[in-house]
Design an enzyme around this catalytic site. Structure first.
Site, mmCIF file in Angstrom:
data_model
loop_
_atom_site.group_PDB
_atom_site.id
_atom_site.type_symbol
_atom_site.label_atom_id
_atom_site.label_comp_id
_atom_site.label_asym_id
_atom_site.label_seq_id
_atom_site.Cartn_x
_atom_site.Cartn_y
_atom_site.Cartn_z
ATOM 1 C CE LYS A 11 48.263 37.802 34.371
ATOM 2 N NZ LYS A 11 46.851 38.181 34.625
ATOM 3 C CE1 TYR A 51 45.087 33.311 36.569
ATOM 4 C CE2 TYR A 51 45.576 32.812 34.282
ATOM 5 C CZ TYR A 51 45.821 33.544 35.432
ATOM 6 O OH TYR A 51 46.795 34.514 35.443
ATOM 7 C CG PHE A 59 37.236 37.489 35.007
ATOM 8 C CD1 PHE A 59 38.333 36.661 35.177
ATOM 9 C CD2 PHE A 59 36.567 37.937 36.145
ATOM 10 C CE1 PHE A 59 38.772 36.288 36.444
ATOM 11 C CE2 PHE A 59 36.988 37.572 37.417
ATOM 12 C CZ PHE A 59 38.101 36.736 37.565
ATOM 13 N NE ARG A 87 48.459 38.853 46.239
ATOM 14 C CZ ARG A 87 47.664 38.632 45.184
ATOM 15 N NH1 ARG A 87 48.067 37.853 44.200
ATOM 16 N NH2 ARG A 87 46.477 39.192 45.108
ATOM 17 C CB THR A 93 43.869 42.595 40.144
ATOM 18 O OG1 THR A 93 44.291 41.762 41.215
ATOM 19 C CG2 THR A 93 43.494 41.728 38.956
ATOM 20 N NE ARG A 104 48.834 42.737 38.071
ATOM 21 C CZ ARG A 104 48.393 41.870 38.966
ATOM 22 N NH1 ARG A 104 48.116 42.273 40.211
ATOM 23 N NH2 ARG A 104 48.244 40.608 38.638
ATOM 24 C CD GLU A 128 48.996 30.254 41.350
ATOM 25 O OE1 GLU A 128 47.824 30.639 41.470
ATOM 26 O OE2 GLU A 128 49.971 31.035 41.346
HETATM 27 P P1 CMP Z 1 45.670 37.364 37.893
HETATM 28 O O1 CMP Z 1 46.421 37.832 39.071
HETATM 29 O O2 CMP Z 1 46.432 36.628 36.844
HETATM 30 O O3 CMP Z 1 44.459 36.428 38.383
HETATM 31 C C1 CMP Z 1 43.294 36.245 37.606
HETATM 32 C C2 CMP Z 1 43.181 37.221 36.468
HETATM 33 O O4 CMP Z 1 41.897 37.431 35.947
HETATM 34 C C3 CMP Z 1 43.608 38.592 36.967
HETATM 35 O O5 CMP Z 1 44.998 38.618 37.205
HETATM 36 C C4 CMP Z 1 43.104 39.478 35.832
HETATM 37 O O6 CMP Z 1 44.044 39.584 34.774
HETATM 38 C C5 CMP Z 1 41.891 38.707 35.304
HETATM 39 N N1 CMP Z 1 40.622 39.415 35.589
HETATM 40 C C6 CMP Z 1 39.783 39.927 34.664
HETATM 41 N N2 CMP Z 1 38.724 40.498 35.252
HETATM 42 C C7 CMP Z 1 38.887 40.374 36.590
HETATM 43 C C8 CMP Z 1 38.122 40.772 37.739
HETATM 44 N N3 CMP Z 1 36.975 41.439 37.620
HETATM 45 N N4 CMP Z 1 38.613 40.472 38.970
HETATM 46 C C9 CMP Z 1 39.774 39.788 39.107
HETATM 47 N N5 CMP Z 1 40.542 39.381 38.050
HETATM 48 C C10 CMP Z 1 40.103 39.668 36.803
#
Ligand code: CMP
Length: 143
Positions: A11, A51, A59, A87, A93, A104, A128
């Site tokens: 990212k 997305y 969000f 993953r 996340t 992360r 994707e």
């Molecule tokens: P990603 O794996 O790219 O998938 C969706 C993205 O939304 C996630 O990573 C986060 O960067 C972002 N995001 C922000 N808030 C949330 C949340 N509450 N739950 C999940 N993803 C979130």
């Protein structure tokens, strides 16, 4: 265990920190091979299409503006059990919940600026990958 392909995005936060090499090293050292790659700054509309599954989430707006805030590196990883392995290497996340030693835990600053994205299922991986790459751009590394 089957050979799979998955989409990984480094990212804008991680690209800006110059940790692209460190992240790809982790993939390669764990048996994943890069079979397609492109550095690209998405528009907010393109991030929104990528997305779209999150369109109803609170969000979504912040996610689309963050993902279009600078260049991101999209790549396809290939290897045994690639979807789950990617993953596992990424970690949770929310970086506050990410296990020590994961990408992360080491590079993400917040749940939005969380360094990497990885497909979460075989169906999403196929969609994707097709979002970013044509079939002819995928260079299988399986011998
Ligand atoms: P990603 O794996 O790219 O998938 C969706 C993205 O939304 C996630 O990573 C986060 O960067 C972002 N995001 C922000 N808030 C949330 C949340 N509450 N739950 C999940 N993803 C979130």
């Amino acid at each position: 265990m089957a050979v799979q392909r998955t989409l990984s995005i480094i990212k804008p936060d991680a690209v800006a920190k110059n940790v692209v090499g460190d992240i790809i090293r982790r993939f390669e050292e764990n048996g994943l091979s890069v079979i397609a790659v492109r550095l690209q700054q998405l528009s907010a509309a393109e991030a929104g299409r990528f997305y779209a599954v999150h369109a109803e989430r609170p969000f979504y707006g912040d996610l689309c503006s963050f993902m279009s805030s600078g260049p991101a590196l999209a790549m396809v990883l290939e290897g045994q059990n690639a979807i789950a392995l990617n993953r596992q290497l990424m970690g949770a996340t929310n970086p506050k919940e990410a296990e020590a030693g994961t990408i992360r835990a080491d590079h993400a600053d917040s749940i939005d600026a969380n360094a990497v994205h990885g497909s979460d299922s075989a169906e999403n991986a196929a969609n994707e990958i097709a979002f970013f790459f044509a079939d002819l751009e995928l260079n299988s590394r399986i011998a």
